[in-house]
Design a protein around this motif. Sequence first.
Motif, PDB file in Angstrom:
ATOM      1  N   TRP A 185       0.821  -1.199   0.000  1.00 25.61           N
ATOM      2  CA  TRP A 185       0.000   0.000   0.000  1.00 25.61           C
ATOM      3  C   TRP A 185       0.864   1.261   0.000  1.00 25.61           C
ATOM      4  O   TRP A 185       0.579   2.231  -0.703  1.00 25.61           O
ATOM      5  CB  TRP A 185      -0.939  -0.015   1.202  1.00 25.61           C
ATOM      6  CG  TRP A 185      -1.875   1.147   1.153  1.00 25.61           C
ATOM      7  CD1 TRP A 185      -1.953   2.199   1.989  1.00 25.61           C
ATOM      8  CD2 TRP A 185      -2.841   1.381   0.129  1.00 25.61           C
ATOM      9  NE1 TRP A 185      -2.896   3.080   1.555  1.00 25.61           N
ATOM     10  CE2 TRP A 185      -3.460   2.606   0.423  1.00 25.61           C
ATOM     11  CE3 TRP A 185      -3.229   0.669  -1.024  1.00 25.61           C
ATOM     12  CZ2 TRP A 185      -4.460   3.136  -0.383  1.00 25.61           C
ATOM     13  CZ3 TRP A 185      -4.229   1.199  -1.812  1.00 25.61           C
ATOM     14  CH2 TRP A 185      -4.835   2.417  -1.486  1.00 25.61           C
TER      15      TRP A 185
ATOM     16  N   ASN B 292       2.110   1.913  -3.430  1.00 17.82           N
ATOM     17  CA  ASN B 292       1.076   2.495  -4.279  1.00 17.82           C
ATOM     18  C   ASN B 292       0.850   3.965  -3.958  1.00 17.82           C
ATOM     19  O   ASN B 292       0.718   4.800  -4.857  1.00 17.82           O
ATOM     20  CB  ASN B 292      -0.226   1.714  -4.129  1.00 17.82           C
ATOM     21  CG  ASN B 292      -1.342   2.271  -4.998  1.00 17.82           C
ATOM     22  OD1 ASN B 292      -2.216   2.974  -4.519  1.00 17.82           O
ATOM     23  ND2 ASN B 292      -1.304   1.957  -6.284  1.00 17.82           N
TER      24      ASN B 292
ATOM     25  N   GLN C  47     -10.666  -2.634 -12.571  1.00 19.31           N
ATOM     26  CA  GLN C  47     -10.082  -2.993 -11.287  1.00 19.31           C
ATOM     27  C   GLN C  47     -10.592  -4.349 -10.797  1.00 19.31           C
ATOM     28  O   GLN C  47      -9.840  -5.134 -10.222  1.00 19.31           O
ATOM     29  CB  GLN C  47     -10.361  -1.894 -10.259  1.00 19.31           C
ATOM     30  CG  GLN C  47      -9.624  -0.604 -10.590  1.00 19.31           C
ATOM     31  CD  GLN C  47      -9.870   0.488  -9.574  1.00 19.31           C
ATOM     32  OE1 GLN C  47     -10.693   0.359  -8.673  1.00 19.31           O
ATOM     33  NE2 GLN C  47      -9.159   1.602  -9.724  1.00 19.31           N
TER      34      GLN C  47
ATOM     35  N   GLN D 169      -0.665  -0.832  -8.493  1.00 15.95           N
ATOM     36  CA  GLN D 169      -2.107  -0.998  -8.603  1.00 15.95           C
ATOM     37  C   GLN D 169      -2.464  -2.473  -8.732  1.00 15.95           C
ATOM     38  O   GLN D 169      -3.378  -2.966  -8.056  1.00 15.95           O
ATOM     39  CB  GLN D 169      -2.655  -0.228  -9.804  1.00 15.95           C
ATOM     40  CG  GLN D 169      -4.174  -0.344  -9.941  1.00 15.95           C
ATOM     41  CD  GLN D 169      -4.693   0.250 -11.233  1.00 15.95           C
ATOM     42  OE1 GLN D 169      -3.991   0.241 -12.247  1.00 15.95           O
ATOM     43  NE2 GLN D 169      -5.904   0.753 -11.216  1.00 15.95           N
TER      44      GLN D 169
ATOM     45  N   CYS E 265      -1.783  -4.244  -5.332  1.00 23.13           N
ATOM     46  CA  CYS E 265      -2.749  -3.916  -4.288  1.00 23.13           C
ATOM     47  C   CYS E 265      -4.110  -4.541  -4.555  1.00 23.13           C
ATOM     48  O   CYS E 265      -4.747  -5.075  -3.642  1.00 23.13           O
ATOM     49  CB  CYS E 265      -2.888  -2.400  -4.150  1.00 23.13           C
ATOM     50  SG  CYS E 265      -1.494  -1.627  -3.317  1.00 23.13           S
ATOM     51  N   ILE E 266      -4.585  -4.481  -5.804  1.00 29.31           N
ATOM     52  CA  ILE E 266      -5.882  -5.084  -6.102  1.00 29.31           C
ATOM     53  C   ILE E 266      -5.811  -6.591  -5.939  1.00 29.31           C
ATOM     54  O   ILE E 266      -6.756  -7.236  -5.481  1.00 29.31           O
ATOM     55  CB  ILE E 266      -6.364  -4.704  -7.519  1.00 29.31           C
ATOM     56  CG1 ILE E 266      -6.589  -3.186  -7.599  1.00 29.31           C
ATOM     57  CG2 ILE E 266      -7.644  -5.436  -7.878  1.00 29.31           C
ATOM     58  CD1 ILE E 266      -6.975  -2.696  -8.974  1.00 29.31           C
TER      59      ILE E 266
ATOM     60  N   PHE F 269      -9.277  -1.330  -2.371  1.00 29.44           N
ATOM     61  CA  PHE F 269      -8.357  -0.459  -3.097  1.00 29.44           C
ATOM     62  C   PHE F 269      -8.954   0.930  -3.282  1.00 29.44           C
ATOM     63  O   PHE F 269      -8.269   1.941  -3.144  1.00 29.44           O
ATOM     64  CB  PHE F 269      -8.027  -1.084  -4.461  1.00 29.44           C
ATOM     65  CG  PHE F 269      -7.061  -0.282  -5.282  1.00 29.44           C
ATOM     66  CD1 PHE F 269      -5.717  -0.243  -4.956  1.00 29.44           C
ATOM     67  CD2 PHE F 269      -7.494   0.432  -6.381  1.00 29.44           C
ATOM     68  CE1 PHE F 269      -4.815   0.499  -5.718  1.00 29.44           C
ATOM     69  CE2 PHE F 269      -6.606   1.180  -7.147  1.00 29.44           C
ATOM     70  CZ  PHE F 269      -5.263   1.202  -6.804  1.00 29.44           C
TER      71      PHE F 269
ATOM     72  N   GLY G 126      -7.739   4.073  -1.373  1.00 25.39           N
ATOM     73  CA  GLY G 126      -7.225   4.987  -2.382  1.00 25.39           C
ATOM     74  C   GLY G 126      -7.544   6.443  -2.094  1.00 25.39           C
ATOM     75  O   GLY G 126      -6.827   7.340  -2.538  1.00 25.39           O
TER      76      GLY G 126
END
Length: 333
Positions: free
Chosen positions: A18, A21, A171, A243, A246-247, A255, A259
Amino acid sequence: MSSVSKGDRKASLDAASWLFNVVTSVGIILVNKALMATYGFSFATTLTGLHFATTTLLTLILKSLGYIQTSHLPLSDIIKFVLFANFSIVGMNVSLMWNSVGFYQIAKLSMIPVSCFLEVVLDNVRYSRDTKLSIVLVLLGVAVCTVTDVSVNAKGFIAAVIAVWSTALQQYYVHYLQRKYSIGSFNLLGHTAPAQAGSLLLVGPFLDYCLTGKRVDAYGYGLTSTLFIILSCTIAVGTNLSQFICIGRFTAVSFQVLGHMKTILVLILGFFFFGKEGLNLHVVLGMIVAIAGMIWYGNASSKPGGKERRSFSLPKTQDYSSLPVSSEPDTKV
């Protein structure tokens, strides 16, 4: 003892993913802001194509060195993903151009309920009451921070709808493909980045000309602006990769919720780098509410029954805690 250490290791890697990101996403926003506002490079779609071309080059180098294993992804899935991703990029750029800042932010906030809807319908995920309320609190806080004037027009509304749904689908599809084919973040990027780079670099100059009335080949490329473009492309590799990581680890809804921490950071850093405009009492209040909602969401969704999948027909997901996040290199513009 081993289960405790494994849990600690997973928590550490989640935090590292995280942080990776957040740093890359906030960094690319600040670099692109300087590139577009200070040096007048307003070709957002073409720039995104350059981002994916750089990402493609890196994945090819790492693949030739043996750091990325050969994997298979059906062409039909690649085409679907690229369509979702490109409609997301173009839709967001057009939405920002045709809508007020307030309606653009409202559209971005609506991605959380849309992502929730996709998880409920496609993955049969169920949320507890506390999890739902925490999401509402996050949305409220970010809305207070970012939404100012809200005006709607027909073409702007259509662009926003396309942008929101395509982004949510893209996503969701990242998480879906990683689970279904048990492939890591770099492997998935290796499959999708070349197609995105080619399509965006083909369409981007024409789309940017329609949106700005300027030609990318007529831009006055100076040393400083070229260095900023190179820096933007370099950071974008980390943004694209983080990305996917994290997803793959958190799901699309988490996310999106987490985010919004990047939105808060951009506001704070914008205050330090670009002056005091935009940071006032209601923005600070919105930040506090949003951060409280994020903390509540983290606690509520991690409790038993906070967020669970009732049925699961896809193959077992790869153990992403084994991905070497710290050794690997937001967004679309």
